[in-house]
Design a protein around this motif. Structure first.
Motif, PDB file in Angstrom:
ATOM      1  N   UNK A 223       5.587 -11.930  -4.238  1.00  0.00           N
ATOM      2  CA  UNK A 223       5.256 -13.319  -3.908  1.00  0.00           C
ATOM      3  C   UNK A 223       4.044 -13.483  -3.021  1.00  0.00           C
ATOM      4  N   UNK A 224       3.338 -12.390  -2.721  1.00  0.00           N
ATOM      5  CA  UNK A 224       2.146 -12.469  -1.884  1.00  0.00           C
ATOM      6  C   UNK A 224       0.898 -12.551  -2.738  1.00  0.00           C
TER       7      UNK A 224
ATOM      8  N   UNK B 296       0.834  -1.216   0.000  1.00  0.00           N
ATOM      9  CA  UNK B 296       0.000   0.000   0.000  1.00  0.00           C
ATOM     10  C   UNK B 296       0.858   1.250   0.000  1.00  0.00           C
ATOM     11  N   UNK B 297       1.959   1.225   0.731  1.00  0.00           N
ATOM     12  CA  UNK B 297       2.829   2.400   0.774  1.00  0.00           C
ATOM     13  C   UNK B 297       3.464   2.695  -0.576  1.00  0.00           C
ATOM     14  N   UNK B 298       3.535   1.692  -1.432  1.00  0.00           N
ATOM     15  CA  UNK B 298       4.115   1.915  -2.758  1.00  0.00           C
ATOM     16  C   UNK B 298       3.081   2.445  -3.761  1.00  0.00           C
TER      17      UNK B 298
ATOM     18  N   UNK C 199      -0.964  -6.398  -8.017  1.00  0.00           N
ATOM     19  CA  UNK C 199       0.278  -6.482  -8.795  1.00  0.00           C
ATOM     20  C   UNK C 199       1.498  -6.328  -7.895  1.00  0.00           C
ATOM     21  N   UNK C 200       1.441  -5.386  -6.980  1.00  0.00           N
ATOM     22  CA  UNK C 200       2.563  -5.170  -6.051  1.00  0.00           C
ATOM     23  C   UNK C 200       2.787  -6.407  -5.187  1.00  0.00           C
ATOM     24  N   UNK C 201       1.691  -6.991  -4.707  1.00  0.00           N
ATOM     25  CA  UNK C 201       1.813  -8.176  -3.862  1.00  0.00           C
ATOM     26  C   UNK C 201       2.340  -9.366  -4.654  1.00  0.00           C
TER      27      UNK C 201
ATOM     28  N   UNK D 138     -11.207   0.008  -7.978  1.00  0.00           N
ATOM     29  CA  UNK D 138     -10.801  -1.144  -8.794  1.00  0.00           C
ATOM     30  C   UNK D 138      -9.350  -1.016  -9.257  1.00  0.00           C
ATOM     31  N   UNK D 139      -8.965   0.180  -9.682  1.00  0.00           N
ATOM     32  CA  UNK D 139      -7.585   0.400 -10.113  1.00  0.00           C
ATOM     33  C   UNK D 139      -6.620   0.234  -8.938  1.00  0.00           C
ATOM     34  N   UNK D 140      -7.016   0.732  -7.774  1.00  0.00           N
ATOM     35  CA  UNK D 140      -6.163   0.620  -6.588  1.00  0.00           C
ATOM     36  C   UNK D 140      -5.991  -0.839  -6.197  1.00  0.00           C
TER      37      UNK D 140
END
Length: 173
Positions: free
Chosen positions: A168-169, A114-116, A162-164, A154-156
């Motif tokens: 690997x999450x 989330x911070x990214x 994608x970040x996760x 939805x975009x968030x």
């Protein structure tokens, strides 16, 4: 007394009502600050600063019903300002050690991801999933149509997934 009634009184200048509202929402404020700043002392300082800012700006609340949303938004804006000043986020080793490794590992991954994200995405995800606000309430607080909030949400969520996945999450929302 109902939150709306307390908020109405606070907007009219009743200090006791304002203090009661802050007492009701101080845990929400603290959790929001901690999720952004990831430091206990900074989160406590953020609660103090946001309490002061809210007290100074209480007359700007247009609808008492949205007092909590207004208060959380002040916190989010404050935290985003603090993060901008830092330009990078440091892990709080004590926080990591104090939390269990297996169960809270996923929470830390989500917070990192989330911070990214961009500021608006973090704000919408925080309001929706950490404070359980409805799309309608988020739209009113952000002064935009509900459809826009849904699109942003939805975009968030897609960006968060994608970040996760990069790390690997996974996200089951």
């Amino acid at each position: 007394m109902e939150i709306e009634q307390l908020a109405s009184k606070a907007i009219k200048g009743d200090d006791d009502s304002f203090l009661q509202l802050i007492q009701l929402f101080k845990i929400d404020l603290y959790k929001t600050a901690l999720s952004f700043l990831r430091n206990d002392q900074e989160a406590l300082e953020a609660v103090q600063e946001v309490t002061y800012r809210a007290y100074k700006g209480i007359r700007n609340v247009k609808k008492p019903y949205y007092f909590k949303t207004w208060l959380i938004r002040i916190m989010i804006n404050y935290c985003n300002d603090q993060l901008q000043k830092k330009k990078h986020v440091l892990f709080d080793d004590e926080l990591i050690k104090s939390q269990g490794v297996s169960e809270n590992h996923n929470n830390l991954e989500i917070k990192d991801a989330m911070l990214s994200l961009d500021e608006r995405s973090r704000e919408i995800l925080t309001l929706k999933y950490f404070h359980d606000l409805k799309i309608r309430d988020i739209a009113d607080s952000m002064q935009c149509p509900e459809g826009t909030v849904k699109t942003w949400l939805n975009k968030a969520l897609k960006a968060l997934r994608e970040k996760l996945e990069e790390n690997g999450g996974n996200l089951n929302v």
